[in-house]
Design a protein around this motif. Structure first.
Motif, mmCIF file in Angstrom:
data_model
loop_
_atom_site.group_PDB
_atom_site.id
_atom_site.type_symbol
_atom_site.label_atom_id
_atom_site.label_comp_id
_atom_site.label_asym_id
_atom_site.label_seq_id
_atom_site.Cartn_x
_atom_site.Cartn_y
_atom_site.Cartn_z
ATOM 1 N N PHE A 292 0.864 -1.176 0.000
ATOM 2 C CA PHE A 292 0.000 0.000 0.000
ATOM 3 C C PHE A 292 0.908 1.237 0.000
ATOM 4 O O PHE A 292 1.594 1.514 0.972
ATOM 5 N N TRP A 328 -8.564 -4.226 0.343
ATOM 6 C CA TRP A 328 -8.582 -2.778 0.139
ATOM 7 C C TRP A 328 -9.706 -2.398 -0.819
ATOM 8 O O TRP A 328 -10.064 -3.147 -1.723
ATOM 9 N N VAL A 329 -10.258 -1.196 -0.629
ATOM 10 C CA VAL A 329 -11.411 -0.743 -1.402
ATOM 11 C C VAL A 329 -10.933 0.269 -2.441
ATOM 12 O O VAL A 329 -10.642 1.421 -2.109
ATOM 13 N N ALA A 333 -9.834 3.736 -0.621
ATOM 14 C CA ALA A 333 -8.912 3.114 0.335
ATOM 15 C C ALA A 333 -8.167 4.161 1.152
ATOM 16 O O ALA A 333 -7.893 5.272 0.697
ATOM 17 N N ASN A 360 -12.192 3.680 3.586
ATOM 18 C CA ASN A 360 -12.235 2.220 3.473
ATOM 19 C C ASN A 360 -13.663 1.684 3.376
ATOM 20 O O ASN A 360 -13.929 0.535 3.719
#
Length: 576
Positions: A292, A328-329, A333, A360
């Motif tokens: 990330f 994760w969105v 996110a 999120n």
């Protein structure tokens, strides 16, 4: 010097270049009959091209020897064990050609020779008295490029001048490095190609620092970040820039509905804030691990900086299904709640204060997201991609970007190879020490392509005399005995004067001969025709000039030498 006749020349000129040749140098090298493609990224070099390559090699040879380097030769086939010893067998990636011999031993076709020369060092050097050492070679290299392109710019088999140096300490190495750096400027100047030295990423070669010598041209495959004020120059992969202060806020974490807003531009517009007040989430697979990355919304992630910051071998963006699998969105996110070990942050978000980031949850973002309070990262490093208009770190002026071709690359290797391969020497106290290494590469065929790119017009190549396959192109017009006799006299005189001569003895129209002379680009053309011979004269025309002149037949050779000597090598164009 020998005289070459076009009727017997191996190869032929073309009126049109193949459709897939999209740069001037590629088109002209094909049209002039200098190169012929055998396979993707693999070319044959016909006699004129080979003559030019040999001239380029000789210029390189002379400058390397002047810098104190000795020429040698190492094998193109290497045991894979050497690459395993250095730690590059896997890290070099699929570009490395692997093969098996009849005893089922794995060998590699060398893309470069750091391992081989380090193995040589440990076999032949014993004492500090043997140092410094500097060696170079002209050797065929092999790289299984996934997308050969640009004619000779990106190929799978090519000649490289690679040099390697060994010194007792950093101070001695710096003197060696400076001499090599100057040798590179000299080489490119003599070949007629302007270059600029830029900070670069060391890539698969490794080492502490490196510089590329770049020919700036719109057909280049590298983006170069430059500052016209202070002279800062770096490959975009490596370039640094000053981050303006973000418009962060202070306050408690606050969620806000943002239905259908999944991009930074959309978020900034929806909330009426600048993009630099947001935190962007970017997802990568780094050496097989979902990672990330967080950077300010107005900036982009530089994948190479990301790889270097995490000491990784490779990285790529995660696929949508991989993002979902990581939990994760996409579009919403946030690093909040993410294991810090999986997070890398750019300083732009660490020092910004509260920013707007994802919450999120689909359709939700959060205000005042603050590093240290709401989230942290295991790694904080510069992962930003410099862009034109960014601020120079050296002088605060605006940076610009240009395209360019890398012609040479020099590396401060330090102990990158000597240490893992246990290459040592005895110092004056009888203690074992590790030498400080450098390596220095030039792609010979790529340099030839750059010469053509830098020296051409709408009619064809305009060869600099130092690397031209032919010094003089003789064009006879008419088939009378007077012309034949004069051609023979001029041939003999030019050859005797040490000039390399091409004679167009074909039975072709004058227009065809002149067009081919312009296409092939010899620095000087001598036209011999019945009309001029009636006055005892021949026509001389420099390829770079529009006008021609007439000289007495008996002075053709001396006039040719004077005309060639008058051509400026344009050394004032070479960046220093």
């Amino acid at each position: 010097m020998p005289v070459t006749r076009m009727s017997g020349l191996f190869g032929r000129t073309l009126r049109e270049a193949p459709a897939d040749a999209d740069s001037a140098n590629h088109q002209l090298l094909l049209r002039s009959g200098l190169i012929v493609q055998l396979a993707a990224g693999v070319y044959s070099f016909l006699p004129p091209a080979w003559t030019t390559l040999l001239k380029i090699e000789q210029i390189i040879r002379e400058e390397m020897q002047a810098a104190g380097s000795q020429e040698m030769r190492m094998p193109a086939i290497q045991p894979r064990e050497l690459w395993e010893e250095s730690g590059r067998a896997d890290s070099y990636g699929p570009v490395l050609f692997n093969l098996k011999d009849r005893r089922d031993r794995t060998m590699v076709l060398a893309p470069t020779h750091e391992e081989s020369v380090t193995d040589l060092f440990r076999k032949v050097v014993q004492s500090y008295r043997d140092l410094p050492q500097s060696v170079f070679q002209m050797q065929t290299k092999f790289r299984d490029e996934p997308r050969p392109r640009g004619g000779l710019v990106r190929v799978r088999e090519f000649i490289m001048k690679d040099a390697y140096t060994f010194d007792v300490d950093d101070d001695a190495f710096q003197r060696t490095y400076n001499a090599m750096r100057q040798a590179y400027y000299n080489i490119f100047e003599r070949c007629g190609v302007p270059v600029v030295a830029v900070q670069a990423d060391s890539g698969a070669i490794g080492g502490k620092q490196s510089e590329e010598f770049i020919f700036l041209t719109e057909i280049g495959e590298d983006n170069i970040i430059l500052c016209s004020c202070c002279g800062y120059a770096a490959n975009q992969e490596r370039a640094e820039f000053r981050r303006d202060q973000a418009a962060g806020t202070a306050g408690e974490l606050e969620e806000v509905e943002t239905p259908g807003v999944t991009t930074i531009d959309g978020l900034a517009s929806f909330l009426d804030i600048p993009a630099q007040s947001t935190a962007k989430a970017a997802f990568f697979l780094v050496d097989g691990q979902p990672t990330f990355a967080v950077i300010r919304g107005d900036l982009e992630v530089n994948e190479l900086k990301l790889i270097n910051a995490l000491d990784a071998l490779e990285a790529r963006p995660l696929l949508p299904e991989e993002v979902e699998a990581a939990g994760w969105v996409a579009g919403y996110a946030s690093p909040i709640g993410v294991d810090p070990a999986r997070v890398i942050a750019d300083p732009s978000v660490v020092d910004a204060g509260g920013l707007v980031a994802g919450a999120n949850r689909v359709g939700m973002h959060a205000r005042n997201v603050t590093y240290g309070r709401d989230w942290t990262a295991a790694t904080v490093a510069d992962i930003g991609m410099a862009q034109p208009g960014d601020t120079c770190t050296e002088c605060d002026d605006a940076l610009e970007m240009k395209r360019g071709i890398e012609l040479g690359h020099i590396f401060k290797l330090g102990t990158r190879y000597a240490e893992p391969m246990e290459a040592t020497f005895l110092d004056s106290d009888g203690e074992r020490r590790t030498p400080i290494m450098g390596c220095y590469g030039i792609g010979v065929e790529r340099l030839m392509a750059a010469v053509v790119q830098a020296n051409h017009d709408e009619m064809g190549i305009v060869w600099p005399p130092a690397v031209a396959p032919y010094d003089v192109h003789v064009v006879p017009l008419g088939g009378g005995d007077d012309v034949a006799s004069a051609v023979a006299d001029v041939e003999s005189a030019l050859s005797g004067a040490g000039l390399n001569v091409l004679v167009d003895d074909r039975e072709e129209r004058a227009g065809v001969k002149f067009n081919d002379a312009d296409l092939l680009g010899a620095p000087l053309r001598i036209t011999i025709g019945s009309r001029g011979l009636k006055q005892g004269q021949v026509e001389l025309k420099l390829r770079r000039d529009a006008d021609s002149s007439f000289v007495p037949l008996g002075e053709a050779a001396s006039s040719a030498r004077d005309a060639l000597a008058s051509i400026d090598r344009s050394s004032d164009l070479i960046a220093t």
